[in-house]
Design a protein around this motif. Sequence first.
Motif, PDB file in Angstrom:
ATOM      1  N   UNK A   1       0.779  -1.030  -0.233  1.00  0.00           N
ATOM      2  CA  UNK A   1      -0.509   0.059   0.113  1.00  0.00           C
ATOM      3  C   UNK A   1       0.606   0.952   0.014  1.00  0.00           C
ATOM      4  N   UNK A   2       0.409   2.150  -0.830  1.00  0.00           N
ATOM      5  CA  UNK A   2       1.546   3.745  -0.538  1.00  0.00           C
ATOM      6  C   UNK A   2       0.040   4.579  -0.273  1.00  0.00           C
ATOM      7  N   UNK A   3      -0.496   4.122   0.054  1.00  0.00           N
ATOM      8  CA  UNK A   3      -1.725   5.031   1.147  1.00  0.00           C
ATOM      9  C   UNK A   3      -2.546   5.000   1.941  1.00  0.00           C
ATOM     10  N   UNK A   4      -1.048   4.853   2.794  1.00  0.00           N
ATOM     11  CA  UNK A   4      -1.580   3.887   4.194  1.00  0.00           C
ATOM     12  C   UNK A   4      -1.979   5.566   5.052  1.00  0.00           C
TER      13      UNK A   4
ATOM     14  N   UNK B   1      20.176   9.773  -0.767  1.00  0.00           N
ATOM     15  CA  UNK B   1      18.533   9.302  -0.735  1.00  0.00           C
ATOM     16  C   UNK B   1      18.519   8.001  -1.566  1.00  0.00           C
ATOM     17  N   UNK B   2      17.588   7.066  -0.889  1.00  0.00           N
ATOM     18  CA  UNK B   2      16.941   6.648  -1.525  1.00  0.00           C
ATOM     19  C   UNK B   2      15.281   6.232  -1.816  1.00  0.00           C
ATOM     20  N   UNK B   3      15.147   5.215  -2.370  1.00  0.00           N
ATOM     21  CA  UNK B   3      13.400   5.234  -3.435  1.00  0.00           C
ATOM     22  C   UNK B   3      13.558   3.733  -3.710  1.00  0.00           C
ATOM     23  N   UNK B   4      11.950   3.248  -3.331  1.00  0.00           N
ATOM     24  CA  UNK B   4      12.138   2.338  -3.334  1.00  0.00           C
ATOM     25  C   UNK B   4      10.676   2.314  -3.817  1.00  0.00           C
ATOM     26  N   UNK B   5      10.010   1.049  -4.883  1.00  0.00           N
ATOM     27  CA  UNK B   5       8.844   0.553  -4.937  1.00  0.00           C
ATOM     28  C   UNK B   5       8.106   1.857  -4.002  1.00  0.00           C
ATOM     29  N   UNK B   6       8.379   2.922  -5.565  1.00  0.00           N
ATOM     30  CA  UNK B   6       7.592   4.170  -5.895  1.00  0.00           C
ATOM     31  C   UNK B   6       7.072   4.629  -6.214  1.00  0.00           C
ATOM     32  N   UNK B   7       6.207   5.277  -5.866  1.00  0.00           N
ATOM     33  CA  UNK B   7       5.478   6.254  -8.276  1.00  0.00           C
ATOM     34  C   UNK B   7       6.208   7.744  -7.983  1.00  0.00           C
ATOM     35  N   UNK B   8       6.722   8.169  -8.796  1.00  0.00           N
ATOM     36  CA  UNK B   8       6.866   9.991  -8.396  1.00  0.00           C
ATOM     37  C   UNK B   8       6.272  10.005 -10.082  1.00  0.00           C
ATOM     38  N   UNK B   9       4.765  10.292  -9.403  1.00  0.00           N
ATOM     39  CA  UNK B   9       4.182  10.562 -11.595  1.00  0.00           C
ATOM     40  C   UNK B   9       3.198  12.124 -11.236  1.00  0.00           C
TER      41      UNK B   9
ATOM     42  N   UNK C   1      14.047   9.121   3.011  1.00  0.00           N
ATOM     43  CA  UNK C   1      13.765   7.536   2.469  1.00  0.00           C
ATOM     44  C   UNK C   1      13.025   7.668   2.143  1.00  0.00           C
ATOM     45  N   UNK C   2      11.720   7.103   1.049  1.00  0.00           N
ATOM     46  CA  UNK C   2      10.656   7.704   0.069  1.00  0.00           C
ATOM     47  C   UNK C   2      10.965   5.769  -0.010  1.00  0.00           C
ATOM     48  N   UNK C   3       9.804   5.468   0.651  1.00  0.00           N
ATOM     49  CA  UNK C   3       9.525   3.805   0.499  1.00  0.00           C
ATOM     50  C   UNK C   3       8.705   3.113  -0.091  1.00  0.00           C
ATOM     51  N   UNK C   4       7.797   2.437  -0.215  1.00  0.00           N
ATOM     52  CA  UNK C   4       6.536   2.528  -0.984  1.00  0.00           C
ATOM     53  C   UNK C   4       5.844   3.505  -0.564  1.00  0.00           C
ATOM     54  N   UNK C   5       6.201   4.826  -1.292  1.00  0.00           N
ATOM     55  CA  UNK C   5       4.770   5.975  -1.232  1.00  0.00           C
ATOM     56  C   UNK C   5       4.987   6.374  -2.789  1.00  0.00           C
ATOM     57  N   UNK C   6       3.786   7.651  -2.795  1.00  0.00           N
ATOM     58  CA  UNK C   6       3.276   7.578  -3.870  1.00  0.00           C
ATOM     59  C   UNK C   6       3.898   9.231  -4.205  1.00  0.00           C
TER      60      UNK C   6
END
Length: 373
Positions: free
Chosen positions: A177-180, A273-281, A249-254
Motif C-alpha cells: 500500500x502506498x496510501x496508508x 536519498x533512496x527511493x524504493x517501490x515508489x511512484x513519482x508521477x 528515505x522514500x519507500x512504498x510511497x506515491x
Amino acid sequence: PQEETLFEKLMAAETVTAMYDLLMETQFADKTQVEALTTEQINGLFARLDILDPNGEESDTEMIVDVLIELPNFVAGAGGDGEEGVELATDFGTAVSAIADNYSGDGYPMQGEYTLSANKPAVLKRIIVVKANTTLRITGTGRITKGQWLKDNGWQMFNVEEGGTLIIGDSGDSGNSKDTIIIDGENNICRRPMILSLGGSVELYHVTLKNNKNRGVSSTGATTSAYTGGAIYINSTTKNETQYSGRLIVKSCSIDNNTTYSQGGGIYSRCNMTITDSDIINNKAVSRGALQTEGAYVGRYKATTGSGGGFFLQGSSVVQHPTCIITNSNISNNTAIGYGGGGELRDGASATLVSGSINYNKSMNRGAAGLHL
C-alpha cells in the motif's frame, strides 16, 4: 467579544504550571465549570499536556491528570484505571487539534510517537516543527491536511531542523500500500512544499503526498528558489564540509500531482536519498522537475537551466558526491521546462537504478525527455 471558555483558556496555557494554576483556581472558585468539561475537551487537554510535557516529567502534570480522570465525562480505556485515557494524547489528530487557534507562533514543536487514525484526520493549525536531536514518528492510517491558518499563510506542514528526524509511516510494514497515510495539499496554492527539512532527516513509508502547489514566492512576493519542491524540500547542510547532515528515505510511497514554480515538482533534495517501490508521477515544474537532488556545498545556491523532470542529481567539489538509489520505482508523466523530463545527472553525482521504469516524461523546451547526462 465573547469571553473565552475554561477549555479555551486551558488550551491556551503555554506551560504545564500555567494550566495547573488555572485549573486549580477554577476548581476552588466554581467546580461546576470544571465538571462541565466534555469527553472531547478532556481528551484535548490530555493531548495538550502531552505536547507541553512529552515525557511526563513535571509534577504538575500528574496532578492535572488526577483531576481530569475524576471528572464525570472522563472515559477510561479498557484497563479502567485511567492510564489509557492519558494514552489518548498519542493520537496525532487529537494532539494537533489541541493547538490553540490563537497560538502566537508559526511553528509548533512536537516529538515522540503518535498514531494517526482513519476516524480522526489530522488538520494542522500550525507548522509542526521537529527540533534538533529529536524524533517525531507518526504511524497508523489516515489523512493529514492543512488548517485554515496554513492555507492563508502558504507555509509548509512539517519543518525539520538540522539534527531532527521526521518519520511518517511504518517502516516494518512489508505491504504494498502506498496510501496508508495521505498528506494532501488539497490544491492549495502556497509558497512552501509540504515537508521542508534544513539539515534534518526525513523517512516516509507507505505515504502518499499529493496535490500541493508551491508557487515559489517569498513573503515579499519575489520569486525565490530558497524553498522549492512541490511536495518535499530537503537541503542537507554539511558537517566539517565533508558529509551530509540529513538523508531522505522514500519507500512504498506515491508522490503525485504536485507542482512547483521553481525546482522539483515532486521532490527537491540536496542530500543522499533512496527511493524504493515508489511512484513519482504527474508532477510539474517550471524549472527542473518532479524529482531533483543536488549536492550540498558551501556557498549560495546557483540557478541552472531548469532540468530533470523525473530527478536531478548534481555533484559538488566540496563534499562527497551525493548518491541516489532508485529501486523498483516508477517515474512517469512528469513535466519539466528544461533538460531531462525523466532526470539529469550532473557534475559527478551518481544514481543507481535497479528495475522500475522511467516513461512518458516531458521536457518542454530543451529535449532529453528521458535522462539527460
